[in-house]
Design a protein around this motif. Structure first.
Motif, PDB file in Angstrom:
ATOM      1  N   ARG A 105      -3.356 -19.809  10.016  1.00 22.31           N
ATOM      2  CA  ARG A 105      -2.214 -20.685   9.707  1.00 22.31           C
ATOM      3  C   ARG A 105      -1.634 -20.270   8.355  1.00 22.31           C
ATOM      4  N   LEU A 106      -1.458 -18.989   8.198  1.00 25.42           N
ATOM      5  CA  LEU A 106      -1.103 -18.416   6.906  1.00 25.42           C
ATOM      6  C   LEU A 106       0.184 -19.003   6.337  1.00 25.42           C
ATOM      7  N   ASP A 107       1.248 -19.024   7.119  1.00 26.54           N
ATOM      8  CA  ASP A 107       2.533 -19.494   6.597  1.00 26.54           C
ATOM      9  C   ASP A 107       2.463 -20.946   6.141  1.00 26.54           C
ATOM     10  N   TYR A 108       1.862 -21.802   6.967  1.00 21.23           N
ATOM     11  CA  TYR A 108       1.760 -23.226   6.635  1.00 21.23           C
ATOM     12  C   TYR A 108       0.901 -23.446   5.394  1.00 21.23           C
ATOM     13  N   ASP A 109      -0.290 -22.838   5.385  1.00 27.69           N
ATOM     14  CA  ASP A 109      -1.219 -23.046   4.265  1.00 27.69           C
ATOM     15  C   ASP A 109      -0.709 -22.410   2.976  1.00 27.69           C
ATOM     16  N   LEU A 110      -0.049 -21.267   3.094  1.00 28.33           N
ATOM     17  CA  LEU A 110       0.451 -20.590   1.896  1.00 28.33           C
ATOM     18  C   LEU A 110       1.580 -21.400   1.245  1.00 28.33           C
ATOM     19  N   GLU A 111       2.445 -21.970   2.045  1.00 27.96           N
ATOM     20  CA  GLU A 111       3.514 -22.811   1.499  1.00 27.96           C
ATOM     21  C   GLU A 111       2.930 -24.015   0.765  1.00 27.96           C
ATOM     22  N   ARG A 112       1.913 -24.638   1.376  1.00 31.70           N
ATOM     23  CA  ARG A 112       1.242 -25.787   0.745  1.00 31.70           C
ATOM     24  C   ARG A 112       0.594 -25.360  -0.575  1.00 31.70           C
ATOM     25  N   CYS A 113      -0.022 -24.198  -0.573  1.00 35.67           N
ATOM     26  CA  CYS A 113      -0.674 -23.660  -1.763  1.00 35.67           C
ATOM     27  C   CYS A 113       0.336 -23.408  -2.887  1.00 35.67           C
ATOM     28  N   ILE A 114       1.461 -22.782  -2.572  1.00 35.46           N
ATOM     29  CA  ILE A 114       2.476 -22.474  -3.581  1.00 35.46           C
ATOM     30  C   ILE A 114       3.068 -23.758  -4.158  1.00 35.46           C
ATOM     31  N   ASN A 115       3.292 -24.760  -3.323  1.00 30.81           N
ATOM     32  CA  ASN A 115       3.806 -26.041  -3.810  1.00 30.81           C
ATOM     33  C   ASN A 115       2.808 -26.694  -4.763  1.00 30.81           C
ATOM     34  N   LEU A 116       1.536 -26.545  -4.458  1.00 28.10           N
ATOM     35  CA  LEU A 116       0.470 -27.073  -5.308  1.00 28.10           C
ATOM     36  C   LEU A 116       0.504 -26.392  -6.674  1.00 28.10           C
ATOM     37  N   ILE A 117       0.646 -25.078  -6.657  1.00 23.16           N
ATOM     38  CA  ILE A 117       0.690 -24.299  -7.896  1.00 23.16           C
ATOM     39  C   ILE A 117       1.913 -24.684  -8.732  1.00 23.16           C
ATOM     40  N   ARG A 118       3.045 -24.882  -8.085  1.00 23.97           N
ATOM     41  CA  ARG A 118       4.259 -25.250  -8.817  1.00 23.97           C
ATOM     42  C   ARG A 118       4.120 -26.622  -9.476  1.00 23.97           C
ATOM     43  N   ARG A 119       3.482 -27.572  -8.784  1.00 22.41           N
ATOM     44  CA  ARG A 119       3.272 -28.897  -9.382  1.00 22.41           C
ATOM     45  C   ARG A 119       2.343 -28.792 -10.585  1.00 22.41           C
ATOM     46  N   ARG A 120       1.288 -27.992 -10.457  1.00 16.52           N
ATOM     47  CA  ARG A 120       0.357 -27.816 -11.572  1.00 16.52           C
ATOM     48  C   ARG A 120       1.039 -27.136 -12.762  1.00 16.52           C
ATOM     49  N   THR A 121       1.876 -26.148 -12.469  1.00 17.15           N
ATOM     50  CA  THR A 121       2.580 -25.433 -13.531  1.00 17.15           C
ATOM     51  C   THR A 121       3.526 -26.369 -14.272  1.00 17.15           C
ATOM     52  N   ARG A 122       4.197 -27.241 -13.515  1.00 12.13           N
ATOM     53  CA  ARG A 122       5.105 -28.201 -14.147  1.00 12.13           C
ATOM     54  C   ARG A 122       4.344 -29.108 -15.097  1.00 12.13           C
ATOM     55  N   ARG A 123       3.191 -29.595 -14.651  1.00 10.82           N
ATOM     56  CA  ARG A 123       2.369 -30.454 -15.519  1.00 10.82           C
ATOM     57  C   ARG A 123       1.874 -29.680 -16.745  1.00 10.82           C
ATOM     58  N   LYS A 124       1.457 -28.442 -16.506  1.00 12.41           N
ATOM     59  CA  LYS A 124       0.878 -27.631 -17.570  1.00 12.41           C
ATOM     60  C   LYS A 124       1.896 -27.330 -18.670  1.00 12.41           C
ATOM     61  N   ASN A 125       3.169 -27.193 -18.301  1.00  9.21           N
ATOM     62  CA  ASN A 125       4.198 -26.811 -19.264  1.00  9.21           C
ATOM     63  C   ASN A 125       5.002 -27.994 -19.800  1.00  9.21           C
ATOM     64  N   ALA A 126       4.697 -29.196 -19.332  1.00 12.42           N
ATOM     65  CA  ALA A 126       5.464 -30.372 -19.748  1.00 12.42           C
ATOM     66  C   ALA A 126       5.282 -30.655 -21.236  1.00 12.42           C
ATOM     67  N   LYS A 127       6.355 -31.165 -21.864  1.00 12.03           N
ATOM     68  CA  LYS A 127       6.316 -31.465 -23.296  1.00 12.03           C
ATOM     69  C   LYS A 127       6.798 -32.885 -23.565  1.00 12.03           C
ATOM     70  N   ILE A 128       6.434 -33.386 -24.740  1.00 23.28           N
ATOM     71  CA  ILE A 128       6.843 -34.713 -25.161  1.00 23.28           C
ATOM     72  C   ILE A 128       7.424 -34.611 -26.563  1.00 23.28           C
ATOM     73  N   LEU A 129       8.447 -35.413 -26.839  1.00 28.83           N
ATOM     74  CA  LEU A 129       9.091 -35.394 -28.150  1.00 28.83           C
ATOM     75  C   LEU A 129       8.301 -36.262 -29.127  1.00 28.83           C
ATOM     76  N   VAL A 130       7.817 -35.642 -30.206  1.00 29.92           N
ATOM     77  CA  VAL A 130       7.053 -36.342 -31.241  1.00 29.92           C
ATOM     78  C   VAL A 130       7.660 -35.995 -32.596  1.00 29.92           C
ATOM     79  N   LYS A 131       8.260 -36.960 -33.241  1.00 33.04           N
ATOM     80  CA  LYS A 131       8.879 -36.762 -34.571  1.00 33.04           C
ATOM     81  C   LYS A 131       9.799 -35.544 -34.577  1.00 33.04           C
ATOM     82  N   ASN A 132      10.716 -35.525 -33.627  1.00 35.19           N
ATOM     83  CA  ASN A 132      11.734 -34.468 -33.520  1.00 35.19           C
ATOM     84  C   ASN A 132      11.162 -33.092 -33.186  1.00 35.19           C
TER      85      ASN A 132
END
Length: 229
Positions: A105-132
């Protein structure tokens, strides 16, 4: 860099081509290996983001190899197991992989895997504003409330004071693995090294845990370690 380890060269090239399609805008380097070349992995460890590892290599078991590799402290790269057989899906988690890709089920599982990686990357690179200043959320060990201010304690030991309510930050940072462990403290669960009855160890920092929050902190830590998203 992405590394594929599979003793079937045909499948290795198929997976490589599909991954290039997903990451064509990033010009990602993808290497295909026929066996678990630990020298190559160690040499390129800092550059490897994903390792697609076949469970059934010719003379080796991918799960055992990955588990031993993790035990040596190699925890930065994401491991994705690949296999012809669905029945391995329940055996792989001891090596803390990101997920499991079935060749059938390569196509189905690979798409799920890539979406997982993108969500993790978004969290990993997220920033918050602290004193400008924009601070990476993953760099924050914990936040301490004091009067009308909060103190951000970072991995590098830096402490930044800012005017804010800890309750507001608790709501904003919930999706980034932060939780309230005490009336005054908001901790980053990803940095927990040890948990005792009355405190939690975040890297080398001790932070108090309220008796009423202990069970919730323990559950949050367990869920974080075994969460796949």
């Amino acid at each position: 860099m992405i590394v594929i380890i599979d003793d079937d060269p045909v499948f290795g090239e198929i997976l490589k081509r599909k991954l290039h399609e997903y990451f064509k805008d990033k010009n990602v380097e993808i290497n295909v290996l026929r066996y678990f070349d630990e020298d190559f992995l160690n040499k390129n460890y800092g550059d490897i983001e994903m390792l697609f590892l076949d469970i059934e290599l010719e003379k080796e078991n991918g799960i055992d190899l990955a588990s031993k590799y993790r035990e040596k402290g190699h925890n930065k790269m994401e491991i994705i197991f690949i296999s012809l057989h669905d029945n391995f899906v329940h055996d792989v988690w001891a090596a803390y992989p990101l997920t499991f890709v079935r060749k059938s089920r390569l196509d189905y599982d690979l798409e799920r895997c890539i979406n997982l990686i993108r969500r993790r990357t978004r969290r990993k690179n997220a920033k918050i504003l602290v004193k400008n200043e924009m601070i990476k959320i993953t760099d924050i060990l914990y936040i301490k409330s004091q009067s009308n201010y909060v103190y951000y304690v970072l991995i590098n030991g830096e402490k930044i004071r800012d005017r804010a309510k800890i309750s507001t930050l608790e709501a904003a940072l919930e999706e980034y693995n932060f939780m309230r462990c005490h009336l005054k403290y908001l901790i980053n669960v990803a940095h927990i090294k040890d948990l005792k009855n009355d405190y939690v160890l975040l890297e080398t920092e001790r932070v108090s845990v309220s008796p009423s929050k202990y069970e919730a902190v323990m559950q949050a830590f367990a869920e974080y370690r075994f969460r796949r998203d």
